[in-house]
Write a protein that holds these residues in place. Sequence first.
Motif, PDB file in Angstrom:
ATOM      1  N   THR A 199       0.737  -1.212   0.137  1.00 39.07           N
ATOM      2  CA  THR A 199       0.066   0.027  -0.048  1.00 39.07           C
ATOM      3  C   THR A 199       0.903   1.206  -0.074  1.00 39.07           C
ATOM      4  N   THR A 200       1.876   1.259   0.854  1.00 39.69           N
ATOM      5  CA  THR A 200       3.047   2.447   0.856  1.00 39.69           C
ATOM      6  C   THR A 200       3.510   2.727  -0.350  1.00 39.69           C
ATOM      7  N   THR A 201       3.829   1.362  -1.272  1.00 43.89           N
ATOM      8  CA  THR A 201       4.507   1.460  -2.479  1.00 43.89           C
ATOM      9  C   THR A 201       3.669   1.992  -3.371  1.00 43.89           C
ATOM     10  N   ILE A 202       2.460   1.901  -3.448  1.00 41.16           N
ATOM     11  CA  ILE A 202       1.467   2.516  -4.153  1.00 41.16           C
ATOM     12  C   ILE A 202       1.278   4.001  -4.279  1.00 41.16           C
ATOM     13  N   GLU A 241      -9.052   2.068   3.871  1.00 39.65           N
ATOM     14  CA  GLU A 241      -8.753   3.232   4.750  1.00 39.65           C
ATOM     15  C   GLU A 241      -7.471   3.747   4.573  1.00 39.65           C
ATOM     16  N   GLN A 242      -6.433   2.749   4.684  1.00 42.68           N
ATOM     17  CA  GLN A 242      -5.161   3.129   4.345  1.00 42.68           C
ATOM     18  C   GLN A 242      -4.929   3.909   2.953  1.00 42.68           C
ATOM     19  N   ALA A 263      -4.407   9.107  -0.263  1.00 46.92           N
ATOM     20  CA  ALA A 263      -5.185   9.947  -1.006  1.00 46.92           C
ATOM     21  C   ALA A 263      -5.181  11.334  -0.643  1.00 46.92           C
ATOM     22  N   LYS A 264      -5.590  11.538   0.970  1.00 46.31           N
ATOM     23  CA  LYS A 264      -5.599  12.697   1.163  1.00 46.31           C
ATOM     24  C   LYS A 264      -4.368  13.556   1.397  1.00 46.31           C
ATOM     25  N   ILE A 289     -11.296   4.730  -6.419  1.00 51.73           N
ATOM     26  CA  ILE A 289     -12.430   3.961  -6.741  1.00 51.73           C
ATOM     27  C   ILE A 289     -12.617   2.834  -5.958  1.00 51.73           C
ATOM     28  N   LYS A 290     -13.679   2.803  -5.111  1.00 50.45           N
ATOM     29  CA  LYS A 290     -13.721   1.638  -4.252  1.00 50.45           C
ATOM     30  C   LYS A 290     -15.122   1.080  -4.067  1.00 50.45           C
TER      31      LYS A 290
END
Length: 337
Positions: free
Chosen positions: A156-159, A187-188, A193-194, A201-202
């Motif tokens: 997730t961090t890599t994304i 949520e992560q 994204a913020k 898209i979820k």
Amino acid sequence: MFDFLKSKVKEFADKVKRIVEPKKEEKEGKREKAKKEVKKKAKVKLGLKKSIEGLIKGKIKVEENDIKDLLEELELTLIQGDVAFEVAESIKESIKSSLIGKEVKKDKIEEIIKKAVIKAVEESMGEPFSLIELIKRSDKRPFVIAIFGTNGSGKTTTIAKLVKMLKDSNLSVVVAASDTFRAASIEQLEEHAKKLGFRIIKRNYGADPTSVAYDAVEHAKSKHIDVVIIDTAGRQELNINLMKELEKLVRVIKPDIKLFVGESIAGSALYEQVKNYNKAVGIDAVILTKFDLDPKGGTVISAYKASGVPVIYLGVGQKYEDLLPFNKEEIIKRLVE
């Protein structure tokens, strides 16, 4: 980084010197006698002359039996340092071809061994490519990137780091939250994204991951967005049902590139992970995370030869900027420093 490998190569060189040293001392004991023989005879056979010149110059001829056991010991030590068997074997063979049967000076042994190691490592790492350049050269829009990896690899961090890199290169991006399996995964992504200002898209947890990815691609088409990144649930390669979901996603969405995110500190386990994912969905490249925490360095020089998939980026910290292009020359430089 690479302290383990560098120390083991130096230890090996020191052991080689100690083993061949008695041979040199024995020959040096004959030096004066040989010189006297030369003076006594007006003509000297060419072979004897070359032998004497070699002794005077302090050269040592290394035979295979001299270092056979040491080479086996080095190979085992390298494997323990997360160097893949295939790469450890290449290093061993490179050293053999550089030393055995050759006349070398004792003070050059370590340098010769180091060069042999570098040659084998360089040939083992493959050629990386730039994801940004690949996207910019492509006429496909949106360009779809699917991200795979096991639990806890830093996917997730890599994304988020990839999003930052894409935005810095003036490429618009949307992320599909197709990890509908792991609690808090959406949520992560939303937190990232913020901070970075990108769209997600979820759907609800438990939703079909392929449907989420499809929605993201359609959204990108309608909004003329350059890149879609698809997050997927962290899989263990033996989880057959979850792997089948990935196969379905790839079959339906047909991503333009499939990246595997794995830990540099995972060692030999990483090679098997990449091989299994490659067999299931076809992996195009690897991003190694936690490279800054890897004290051995064996994984980064082995991943390509062990799995057949090139490494293109290295995660070196928690900041969004801490995603570096894999630089073969820089890795080699750090290995020999």
